[in-house]
Scaffold this motif. Structure first.
Motif, PDB file in Angstrom:
ATOM      1  N   ASN A   1       0.832  -1.198   0.000  1.00 22.94           N
ATOM      2  CA  ASN A   1       0.000   0.000   0.000  1.00 22.94           C
ATOM      3  C   ASN A   1       0.869   1.252   0.000  1.00 22.94           C
ATOM      4  N   LYS A   2       1.921   1.225   0.851  1.00 20.91           N
ATOM      5  CA  LYS A   2       2.842   2.355   0.943  1.00 20.91           C
ATOM      6  C   LYS A   2       4.267   1.842   1.112  1.00 20.91           C
ATOM      7  N   ILE A   3       5.197   2.677   0.647  1.00 17.55           N
ATOM      8  CA  ILE A   3       6.621   2.394   0.787  1.00 17.55           C
ATOM      9  C   ILE A   3       7.234   3.556   1.546  1.00 17.55           C
ATOM     10  N   TYR A   4       8.042   3.246   2.543  1.00 18.30           N
ATOM     11  CA  TYR A   4       8.736   4.248   3.344  1.00 18.30           C
ATOM     12  C   TYR A   4      10.241   4.063   3.119  1.00 18.30           C
ATOM     13  N   VAL A   5      10.919   5.134   2.704  1.00 14.77           N
ATOM     14  CA  VAL A   5      12.354   5.062   2.447  1.00 14.77           C
ATOM     15  C   VAL A   5      13.061   6.130   3.271  1.00 14.77           C
ATOM     16  N   TYR A   6      14.071   5.699   4.009  1.00 17.12           N
ATOM     17  CA  TYR A   6      14.878   6.604   4.819  1.00 17.12           C
ATOM     18  C   TYR A   6      16.280   6.682   4.218  1.00 17.12           C
ATOM     19  N   CYS A   7      16.774   7.910   4.003  1.00 18.53           N
ATOM     20  CA  CYS A   7      18.115   8.127   3.464  1.00 18.53           C
ATOM     21  C   CYS A   7      18.871   9.077   4.383  1.00 18.53           C
ATOM     22  N   SER A   8      20.143   8.787   4.599  1.00 16.71           N
ATOM     23  CA  SER A   8      20.960   9.634   5.453  1.00 16.71           C
ATOM     24  C   SER A   8      22.333   9.838   4.817  1.00 16.71           C
ATOM     25  N   TYR A   9      22.821  11.079   4.909  1.00 18.67           N
ATOM     26  CA  TYR A   9      24.179  11.391   4.464  1.00 18.67           C
ATOM     27  C   TYR A   9      24.748  12.450   5.401  1.00 18.67           C
TER      28      TYR A   9
ATOM     29  N   GLU B   1      28.529  13.591   7.447  1.00 16.80           N
ATOM     30  CA  GLU B   1      29.958  13.405   7.700  1.00 16.80           C
ATOM     31  C   GLU B   1      30.554  12.322   6.792  1.00 16.80           C
ATOM     32  N   GLY B   2      30.079  12.266   5.545  1.00 17.92           N
ATOM     33  CA  GLY B   2      30.592  11.301   4.579  1.00 17.92           C
ATOM     34  C   GLY B   2      30.006   9.909   4.685  1.00 17.92           C
ATOM     35  N   LEU B   3      29.106   9.695   5.624  1.00 19.19           N
ATOM     36  CA  LEU B   3      28.491   8.378   5.816  1.00 19.19           C
ATOM     37  C   LEU B   3      27.130   8.317   5.131  1.00 19.19           C
ATOM     38  N   ILE B   4      26.936   7.295   4.323  1.00 15.13           N
ATOM     39  CA  ILE B   4      25.673   7.078   3.620  1.00 15.13           C
ATOM     40  C   ILE B   4      24.965   5.892   4.262  1.00 15.13           C
ATOM     41  N   SER B   5      23.666   6.055   4.483  1.00 15.12           N
ATOM     42  CA  SER B   5      22.876   4.977   5.077  1.00 15.12           C
ATOM     43  C   SER B   5      21.451   5.057   4.549  1.00 15.12           C
ATOM     44  N   ASN B   6      20.762   3.919   4.564  1.00 10.56           N
ATOM     45  CA  ASN B   6      19.350   3.924   4.182  1.00 10.56           C
ATOM     46  C   ASN B   6      18.620   2.778   4.848  1.00 10.56           C
ATOM     47  N   ASP B   7      17.323   2.883   4.823  1.00  6.74           N
ATOM     48  CA  ASP B   7      16.457   1.827   5.325  1.00  6.74           C
ATOM     49  C   ASP B   7      15.127   1.972   4.589  1.00  6.74           C
ATOM     50  N   PHE B   8      14.327   0.922   4.613  1.00  3.67           N
ATOM     51  CA  PHE B   8      13.016   0.983   3.967  1.00  3.67           C
ATOM     52  C   PHE B   8      12.086  -0.018   4.632  1.00  3.67           C
ATOM     53  N   PHE B   9      10.804   0.346   4.656  1.00  2.68           N
ATOM     54  CA  PHE B   9       9.788  -0.528   5.217  1.00  2.68           C
ATOM     55  C   PHE B   9       8.476  -0.247   4.502  1.00  2.68           C
ATOM     56  N   TYR B  10       7.429  -0.983   4.866  1.00 11.32           N
ATOM     57  CA  TYR B  10       6.209  -0.975   4.064  1.00 11.32           C
ATOM     58  C   TYR B  10       4.930  -0.963   4.886  1.00 11.32           C
ATOM     59  N   ASN B  11       3.849  -0.552   4.213  1.00 12.48           N
ATOM     60  CA  ASN B  11       2.489  -0.791   4.673  1.00 12.48           C
ATOM     61  C   ASN B  11       1.934  -1.823   3.701  1.00 12.48           C
TER      62      ASN B  11
ATOM     63  N   SER C   1      19.499   4.065  14.142  1.00 10.42           N
ATOM     64  CA  SER C   1      18.605   4.323  15.274  1.00 10.42           C
ATOM     65  C   SER C   1      17.553   5.365  14.912  1.00 10.42           C
ATOM     66  N   VAL C   2      17.928   6.346  14.101  1.00  8.06           N
ATOM     67  CA  VAL C   2      16.965   7.353  13.644  1.00  8.06           C
ATOM     68  C   VAL C   2      15.920   6.698  12.739  1.00  8.06           C
ATOM     69  N   ALA C   3      16.371   5.851  11.821  1.00  5.04           N
ATOM     70  CA  ALA C   3      15.450   5.135  10.929  1.00  5.04           C
ATOM     71  C   ALA C   3      14.521   4.237  11.736  1.00  5.04           C
ATOM     72  N   ARG C   4      15.049   3.602  12.756  1.00  3.72           N
ATOM     73  CA  ARG C   4      14.247   2.717  13.610  1.00  3.72           C
ATOM     74  C   ARG C   4      13.151   3.504  14.336  1.00  3.72           C
ATOM     75  N   ARG C   5      13.507   4.681  14.850  1.00  3.31           N
ATOM     76  CA  ARG C   5      12.507   5.517  15.529  1.00  3.31           C
ATOM     77  C   ARG C   5      11.415   5.953  14.561  1.00  3.31           C
ATOM     78  N   TRP C   6      11.790   6.241  13.299  1.00  7.10           N
ATOM     79  CA  TRP C   6      10.780   6.619  12.312  1.00  7.10           C
ATOM     80  C   TRP C   6       9.821   5.453  12.071  1.00  7.10           C
ATOM     81  N   PHE C   7      10.383   4.244  11.922  1.00  8.02           N
ATOM     82  CA  PHE C   7       9.545   3.058  11.751  1.00  8.02           C
ATOM     83  C   PHE C   7       8.560   2.931  12.921  1.00  8.02           C
ATOM     84  N   GLU C   8       9.071   3.056  14.142  1.00  2.67           N
ATOM     85  CA  GLU C   8       8.229   2.922  15.330  1.00  2.67           C
ATOM     86  C   GLU C   8       7.170   4.024  15.394  1.00  2.67           C
ATOM     87  N   GLN C   9       7.533   5.232  14.969  1.00  2.00           N
ATOM     88  CA  GLN C   9       6.572   6.343  14.940  1.00  2.00           C
ATOM     89  C   GLN C   9       5.442   6.045  13.947  1.00  2.00           C
TER      90      GLN C   9
END
Length: 141
Positions: free
Chosen positions: A14-22, A24-34, A127-135
């Motif tokens: 139904n929905k896609i949630y994508v988290y991107c972070s950049y 201090e030179g560090l790239i990270s991402n996460d994704f989850f769904y409805n 941890s930021v991506a995890r908090r968004w998922f929980e929110q």
């Protein structure tokens, strides 16, 4: 980014949630769904089918290999975005939270340009991506 996440769920979300972070030179991402009205992590997609009493014997391939492939592609997309921002003298986002409504074909994105996790030694992009998922999970109830 949305396209690869949609491919990962075989266009069945139904929905896609994508988290991107950049930061201090560090790239990270996460994704989850409805999926079927449930907020689920990418490795637990089949839980939404079990709870919905899946009638068509479909199951998601949530193998680590597929998950890593999606993460790699999103990271490459983030690198391309950074390159474009530099090329056009634009500020580079430190964080992007995207929500794609599959049925409505609508994308919403929230951008931040200040440091989010590197200013606190106890924080990580994960941890930021995890908090968004929980929110999102709490708000969905």
């Amino acid at each position: 980014m949305v396209s690869i996440c949609l491919e990962y769920v075989f266009h069945r979300a139904n929905k896609i949630y994508v988290y991107c972070s950049y930061e201090e030179g560090l790239i990270s991402n996460d994704f989850f769904y409805n999926i079927n009205g449930e907020i689920v992590e990418r490795h637990k997609l089949n839980d939404a089918l079990i709870n919905a009493q899946n009638k068509d014997d479909f199951s998601y391939d949530t193998s680590v290999v597929r998950q890593k492939a999606v993460v790699k592609i999103i990271n490459e997309d983030i690198k391309e975005m950074i390159k474009l921002c530099k090329e056009y003298n634009r500020e580079i986002p430190t964080e992007i939270k995207m929500v794609y409504n599959v049925k409505a074909n609508k994308l919403a994105a929230d951008y931040k340009y200040e440091l989010v996790h590197t200013i606190d030694s106890n924080e990580t992009a994960s941890s930021v991506a995890r908090r968004w998922f929980e929110q999102v999970e709490r708000e969905h109830i």
